[in-house]
Design a protein around this motif. Sequence first.
Motif, PDB file in Angstrom:
ATOM      1  N   THR A  50       0.813  -1.209   0.000  1.00  0.00           N
ATOM      2  CA  THR A  50       0.000   0.000   0.000  1.00  0.00           C
ATOM      3  C   THR A  50       0.850   1.263   0.000  1.00  0.00           C
ATOM      4  N   GLN A  51       1.915   1.269   0.802  1.00  0.00           N
ATOM      5  CA  GLN A  51       2.755   2.463   0.866  1.00  0.00           C
ATOM      6  C   GLN A  51       3.406   2.752  -0.480  1.00  0.00           C
ATOM      7  N   GLU A  52       3.787   1.704  -1.195  1.00  0.00           N
ATOM      8  CA  GLU A  52       4.372   1.904  -2.520  1.00  0.00           C
ATOM      9  C   GLU A  52       3.376   2.569  -3.457  1.00  0.00           C
ATOM     10  N   LEU A  53       2.133   2.097  -3.445  1.00  0.00           N
ATOM     11  CA  LEU A  53       1.108   2.701  -4.298  1.00  0.00           C
ATOM     12  C   LEU A  53       0.873   4.158  -3.916  1.00  0.00           C
ATOM     13  N   GLU A  54       0.800   4.450  -2.620  1.00  0.00           N
ATOM     14  CA  GLU A  54       0.592   5.830  -2.182  1.00  0.00           C
ATOM     15  C   GLU A  54       1.715   6.727  -2.689  1.00  0.00           C
TER      16      GLU A  54
ATOM     17  N   LEU B  65       3.713   6.279  -5.294  1.00  0.00           N
ATOM     18  CA  LEU B  65       3.642   6.419  -6.741  1.00  0.00           C
ATOM     19  C   LEU B  65       2.506   7.356  -7.153  1.00  0.00           C
ATOM     20  N   LEU B  66       1.397   7.307  -6.435  1.00  0.00           N
ATOM     21  CA  LEU B  66       0.276   8.195  -6.746  1.00  0.00           C
ATOM     22  C   LEU B  66       0.646   9.659  -6.532  1.00  0.00           C
ATOM     23  N   LYS B  67       1.302   9.936  -5.434  1.00  0.00           N
ATOM     24  CA  LYS B  67       1.724  11.309  -5.167  1.00  0.00           C
ATOM     25  C   LYS B  67       2.716  11.789  -6.211  1.00  0.00           C
ATOM     26  N   GLU B  68       3.610  10.909  -6.611  1.00  0.00           N
ATOM     27  CA  GLU B  68       4.593  11.245  -7.642  1.00  0.00           C
ATOM     28  C   GLU B  68       3.908  11.550  -8.971  1.00  0.00           C
ATOM     29  N   ALA B  69       2.784  10.867  -9.253  1.00  0.00           N
ATOM     30  CA  ALA B  69       2.075  11.040 -10.515  1.00  0.00           C
ATOM     31  C   ALA B  69       1.149  12.252 -10.513  1.00  0.00           C
ATOM     32  N   GLY B  70       1.048  12.945  -9.387  1.00  0.00           N
ATOM     33  CA  GLY B  70       0.234  14.153  -9.345  1.00  0.00           C
ATOM     34  C   GLY B  70      -1.126  13.984  -8.709  1.00  0.00           C
ATOM     35  N   PHE B  71      -1.264  13.022  -7.811  1.00  0.00           N
ATOM     36  CA  PHE B  71      -2.514  12.822  -7.092  1.00  0.00           C
ATOM     37  C   PHE B  71      -2.364  13.319  -5.657  1.00  0.00           C
TER      38      PHE B  71
ATOM     39  N   THR C  42      -6.738   5.207   2.072  1.00  0.00           N
ATOM     40  CA  THR C  42      -6.685   3.760   1.904  1.00  0.00           C
ATOM     41  C   THR C  42      -7.588   3.064   2.916  1.00  0.00           C
ATOM     42  N   GLU C  43      -8.029   1.887   2.553  1.00  0.00           N
ATOM     43  CA  GLU C  43      -8.714   1.009   3.508  1.00  0.00           C
ATOM     44  C   GLU C  43      -8.407  -0.427   3.149  1.00  0.00           C
ATOM     45  N   GLU C  44      -8.602  -1.309   4.102  1.00  0.00           N
ATOM     46  CA  GLU C  44      -8.283  -2.719   3.908  1.00  0.00           C
ATOM     47  C   GLU C  44      -9.542  -3.569   3.959  1.00  0.00           C
ATOM     48  N   LEU C  45      -9.529  -4.623   3.171  1.00  0.00           N
ATOM     49  CA  LEU C  45     -10.551  -5.660   3.247  1.00  0.00           C
ATOM     50  C   LEU C  45      -9.863  -6.927   3.719  1.00  0.00           C
ATOM     51  N   ARG C  46     -10.125  -7.303   4.944  1.00  0.00           N
ATOM     52  CA  ARG C  46      -9.438  -8.447   5.542  1.00  0.00           C
ATOM     53  C   ARG C  46     -10.121  -9.754   5.142  1.00  0.00           C
ATOM     54  N   PRO C  47      -9.366 -10.832   5.097  1.00  0.00           N
ATOM     55  CA  PRO C  47      -9.954 -12.114   4.718  1.00  0.00           C
ATOM     56  C   PRO C  47     -10.885 -12.638   5.809  1.00  0.00           C
ATOM     57  N   PRO C  48     -12.021 -13.231   5.427  1.00  0.00           N
ATOM     58  CA  PRO C  48     -12.869 -13.878   6.421  1.00  0.00           C
ATOM     59  C   PRO C  48     -12.150 -15.065   7.060  1.00  0.00           C
ATOM     60  N   ARG C  49     -12.645 -15.464   8.204  1.00  0.00           N
ATOM     61  CA  ARG C  49     -12.065 -16.620   8.879  1.00  0.00           C
ATOM     62  C   ARG C  49     -12.190 -17.867   8.004  1.00  0.00           C
ATOM     63  N   PHE C  50     -11.132 -18.648   7.963  1.00  0.00           N
ATOM     64  CA  PHE C  50     -11.064 -19.885   7.184  1.00  0.00           C
ATOM     65  C   PHE C  50     -11.180 -19.640   5.676  1.00  0.00           C
ATOM     66  N   SER C  51     -10.833 -18.451   5.230  1.00  0.00           N
ATOM     67  CA  SER C  51     -10.870 -18.131   3.804  1.00  0.00           C
ATOM     68  C   SER C  51      -9.450 -18.054   3.264  1.00  0.00           C
TER      69      SER C  51
ATOM     70  N   SER D 100      -6.169  -4.179  -0.387  1.00  0.00           N
ATOM     71  CA  SER D 100      -6.168  -2.761  -0.061  1.00  0.00           C
ATOM     72  C   SER D 100      -6.879  -2.007  -1.174  1.00  0.00           C
ATOM     73  N   ILE D 101      -7.633  -0.998  -0.799  1.00  0.00           N
ATOM     74  CA  ILE D 101      -8.279  -0.114  -1.763  1.00  0.00           C
ATOM     75  C   ILE D 101      -7.733   1.285  -1.525  1.00  0.00           C
ATOM     76  N   VAL D 102      -7.236   1.894  -2.574  1.00  0.00           N
ATOM     77  CA  VAL D 102      -6.643   3.225  -2.499  1.00  0.00           C
ATOM     78  C   VAL D 102      -7.455   4.159  -3.368  1.00  0.00           C
ATOM     79  N   ARG D 103      -7.902   5.280  -2.790  1.00  0.00           N
ATOM     80  CA  ARG D 103      -8.620   6.291  -3.561  1.00  0.00           C
ATOM     81  C   ARG D 103      -7.821   7.579  -3.545  1.00  0.00           C
ATOM     82  N   ALA D 104      -7.733   8.232  -4.706  1.00  0.00           N
ATOM     83  CA  ALA D 104      -6.962   9.462  -4.813  1.00  0.00           C
ATOM     84  C   ALA D 104      -7.627  10.389  -5.820  1.00  0.00           C
ATOM     85  N   TYR D 105      -7.267  11.669  -5.742  1.00  0.00           N
ATOM     86  CA  TYR D 105      -7.824  12.677  -6.633  1.00  0.00           C
ATOM     87  C   TYR D 105      -6.693  13.330  -7.426  1.00  0.00           C
ATOM     88  N   LYS D 106      -6.961  13.580  -8.701  1.00  0.00           N
ATOM     89  CA  LYS D 106      -5.968  14.278  -9.508  1.00  0.00           C
ATOM     90  C   LYS D 106      -5.899  15.736  -9.083  1.00  0.00           C
ATOM     91  N   CYS D 107      -4.696  16.231  -8.895  1.00  0.00           N
ATOM     92  CA  CYS D 107      -4.517  17.632  -8.491  1.00  0.00           C
ATOM     93  C   CYS D 107      -5.009  18.574  -9.592  1.00  0.00           C
TER      94      CYS D 107
END
Length: 229
Positions: free
Chosen positions: A190-194, A196-202, A207-216, A222-229
């Motif tokens: 996730t940190q790598e994506l964040e 790279l996004l800032k470097e690209a002008g976002f 960010t938020e995480e979707l954790r695996p269910p038990r026994f899955s 990770s879901i990352v949302r960003a806005y273009k500057c």
Amino acid sequence: MHSFTHHRHSSGGETPAKETKGLVVNSGWCYDLGEWFHDTFSFHGTFRTLRQRTINLAYLQPGETVLDVGCGTGTLALEAARRVGSTGRVAGVDPGTQQITRARAKAARRNISVEFQVGVIEQLPFPDQTFDVVFSTLMMHHLPAPLKRQGLAEIARALKPGGRLVIADFKHKQERAGLSARFHAGGSRTQELEDLLKEAGFDRVGTEELRPPRFSAFPGASIVRAYKC
């Protein structure tokens, strides 16, 4: 989109405009079958949950323009088209010719208008500032680091000022535990994506995480949302 079966060389009636350095998924209906099997028996429905959460985070509005990069067989793009309505526009690009053929067939059966075409993230076939929203779902881990950087710059070019980008990807292999550690697919830090996004002008990167269910076997995401500057 993530591949459950994949190969690098395309076949079929179309040829990509440019060769990509990323992995090419090209399995058509077999992809959808594999996705259903894994989600039903290994992920306990978490894959569908991830897709819905990803599209909800874009806050799509009627009349907006949307691009799905690495659209696979088109499932997310078809849902986006329902949400933006007849006044909106949705496009999907993927380097896999069979993926695009399958996506077009699904759209035709549902009578939903989506512009599916063969294309690569490093050379998106759209003018500057075309889209309000861009999605990238379970495909960033298919790209080497230089291509991620190049692809995010292309996405920024195609987005309107203030446009939204939503990226969903599996957790990195080294961040998994339990059954999920056995799942073969790669993932992104996730940190790598964040960074790279800032470097690209976002900005306003969240960010938020979707954790695996038990026994899955779901590896977490990770879901990352960003806005273009």
